[in-house]
Enzyme design. Structure first.
Site, PDB file in Angstrom:
ATOM      1  N   ASP A 165      46.420  44.097  41.034  1.00 53.16           N
ATOM      2  CA  ASP A 165      46.399  42.960  41.949  1.00 53.16           C
ATOM      3  C   ASP A 165      47.544  42.035  41.529  1.00 53.16           C
ATOM      4  O   ASP A 165      48.118  42.186  40.438  1.00 53.16           O
ATOM      5  CB  ASP A 165      45.041  42.260  41.837  1.00 53.16           C
ATOM      6  N   ASP A 194      47.940  37.971  42.421  1.00 53.85           N
ATOM      7  CA  ASP A 194      47.538  36.611  42.060  1.00 53.85           C
ATOM      8  C   ASP A 194      46.332  36.633  41.124  1.00 53.85           C
ATOM      9  O   ASP A 194      45.315  37.267  41.414  1.00 53.85           O
ATOM     10  CB  ASP A 194      47.203  35.807  43.310  1.00 53.85           C
TER      11      ASP A 194
END
Length: 286
Positions: free
Chosen positions: A45, A47
């Site tokens: 991922d 953020d």
């Protein structure tokens, strides 16, 4: 003799309950050791996983809401919405259906605030650069599977100095369903040409952990955004760690060296001297 630091326990053996109604419960992909299989690819991922930037996202959301006379994000809303696409977040925040034009306008307003707030303030999580160097040396492909809007991805990667490190990027707005559905992770594995059960994923939100687990991946939770107890209760991650260095010490070294041949090459010269090294190389536990 000083006592070794206690590693965060693996959670894959705990009782599991579906945190998102309607989602199929895929079994964890073998827990921390992924059934003893060495990963063939790693999917991250963006953020809250590559960098601890979720406070800046929350601040930009709070400014967006304040401009409309609305209260800041509550912890309950954060748990429900973090990791999801903007098109799935704004109708909840504003309490009404939104057309495409409004979704685009609100998204650009909020994300412009994030880019302004984050410029010059982002740093890679501890151990990330060493892990990426290790994966590159081992010839293991990496990808991003992110809910970030398109303009944010080059911005955030550029601020981190990682623009060239992720040639494969899959956005949640490119697939039919966003997290917590598995679509973005399934597409990332497809583009890498790897079976999902041979992929390792890193995520920082319950929605993202659920998405990767539902895709059949071994997923590790990064606790920049939510505390370990959230992921322990969820029961879908093989462990929860504050950054990559502590994960490598507790799980990563064993996971990647299982079935490894004799050492080849020199130790990784990345910035994390106690982090990942090429196959068979030994490092201090610290």
């Amino acid at each position: 003799t000083p006592r070794a630091p206690r590693a965060t326990p693996a959670f894959a053996t705990r009782a599991r309950r579906p945190p998102f109604p309607g989602l199929p419960l895929a079994p964890p992909a073998g827990g921390a050791e992924n059934g003893g299989m060495r990963p063939e690819a790693v999917i991250f991922d963006l953020d809250g996983t590559l960098t601890d930037n979720m406070p800046l996202h929350r601040k930009s959301f709070d400014r967006f809401l304040a401009a409309r006379g609305l209260p800041p994000l509550s912890e309950q809303l954060r748990h429900r919405l973090d990791g999801k696409r903007n098109r799935d977040i704004f109708p909840v925040l504003l309490g009404r259906e939104l057309g495409e034009e409004e979704l685009r306008a609100f998204g650009e307003e909020k994300e412009s605030l994030y880019r302004e707030l984050s410029r010059g303030h982002l740093r890679p999580l501890d151990g990330l650069l060493g892990l990426l160097d290790f994966l590159q040396a081992e010839g293991l492909p990496v990808a991003l599977a992110t809910s970030a809007p398109a303009p944010n991805i080059p911005h955030t990667l550029g601020e981190l100095g990682l623009a060239a490190r992720f040639p494969v990027v899959v956005r949640s707005d490119e697939v039919p369903r966003g997290k917590p559905w598995p679509d973005v992770f399934l597409e990332a594995a497809r583009r890498l040409g790897r079976a999902t059960r041979r992929c390792l994923a890193f995520e920082d939100s319950p929605a993202g952990v659920e998405a990767a687990a539902a895709a059949g991946m071994n997923v590790v939770a990064i606790t920049t955004t939510f505390p370990p107890r959230v992921f322990e209760k969820q029961g879908r991650a093989s462990g929860a760690f504050p950054e990559f260095r502590s994960w490598w010490r507790a799980q990563g070294r064993r996971l990647f060296q299982s079935g490894a041949p004799e050492p080849t090459g020199k130790p990784d010269r990345g910035p994390d001297p106690e982090g990942p090294h090429p196959r068979g190389a030994t490092t201090s536990e610290g």
